[in-house]
Design an enzyme around this catalytic site. Structure first.
Site, PDB file in Angstrom:
ATOM      1  N   ASN A  27       4.004  -0.474  -2.332  1.00 20.32           N
ATOM      2  CA  ASN A  27       5.216  -0.705  -1.537  1.00 20.32           C
ATOM      3  C   ASN A  27       5.263  -2.135  -1.024  1.00 20.32           C
ATOM      4  OD1 ASN A  27       6.397   1.831  -1.841  1.00 20.32           O
ATOM      5  ND2 ASN A  27       5.321   2.680  -0.079  1.00 20.32           N
ATOM      6  N   GLU A  28       4.118  -2.653  -0.577  1.00 12.60           N
ATOM      7  CA  GLU A  28       4.067  -4.062  -0.160  1.00 12.60           C
ATOM      8  C   GLU A  28       4.440  -4.965  -1.325  1.00 12.60           C
ATOM      9  OE1 GLU A  28       0.396  -3.661   3.051  1.00 12.60           O
ATOM     10  OE2 GLU A  28       0.121  -4.886   1.263  1.00 12.60           O
ATOM     11  N   LEU A  29       3.867  -4.699  -2.486  1.00 11.83           N
ATOM     12  CA  LEU A  29       4.131  -5.539  -3.655  1.00 11.83           C
ATOM     13  C   LEU A  29       5.593  -5.493  -4.052  1.00 11.83           C
ATOM     14  CD1 LEU A  29       2.744  -7.424  -5.697  1.00 11.83           C
ATOM     15  CD2 LEU A  29       2.633  -5.444  -7.228  1.00 11.83           C
TER      16      LEU A  29
END
Length: 156
Positions: free
Chosen positions: A90-92
């Site tokens: 999700n961060e990526l």
């Protein structure tokens, strides 16, 4: 995720981070990432990393989204188990979105993993996606794969 209490400050909307670190804690937190984080701080670079008090949930918390959006540079540290974490993916995905919409600089690091394994989702990344496909919807999984393909293609 909240920023570390030391020189990194907090992830409030008034903060501006120069660097956002995305990493799989169990792979690199106490070695490579810790050394990189402290080297950046020692150089006077305002850096965000989580402080191991991440509250689990389905969505990225607002502070984490703000930290990614406010950072000039994101450094995803790809490691063996990075793709097994929905948080990392999700961060990526958010980092990839910021790269494409705001021109955020992304400097990937491939820590004891080949860039082609990230880019093509082979090895442990393939295994992680086999599990993800049973737990998450098709659209989410495809966004994660696209982000890995694109960011994994950048020169690290």
């Amino acid at each position: 995720m909240a920023a570390s209490k030391n020189n990194a400050g907090s992830a409030s909307s008034s903060s501006k981070f120069e660097v956002f670190l995305s990493f799989r804690g169990k792979d690199t937190r106490t070695n490579f990432t810790d050394h990189l984080y402290h080297a950046l701080l020692d150089a006077g670079i305002h850096t965000f990393r989580d402080n191991e008090e991440l509250l689990m949930g389905k969505k990225l918390v607002p502070e984490l989204i703000d930290a990614i959006e406010q950072s000039r540079i994101s450094i995803p540290i790809f490691s063996e188990n990075y793709a097994s974490s929905k948080w990392c993916l999700n961060e990526l995905t958010k980092i990839f979105e910021c790269k494409n919409t705001t021109g955020q600089v992304v400097l990937p690091i491939f820590y004891i993993i080949e860039p082609s394994a990230v880019r093509n989702q082979t090895g442990s990344y393939s295994e992680a996606f086999e599990r993800h496909q049973t737990c998450y919807d098709y659209t989410t999984v495809q966004k994660w794969k696209e982000a890995l393909r694109e960011v994994g293609s950048l020169k690290g």
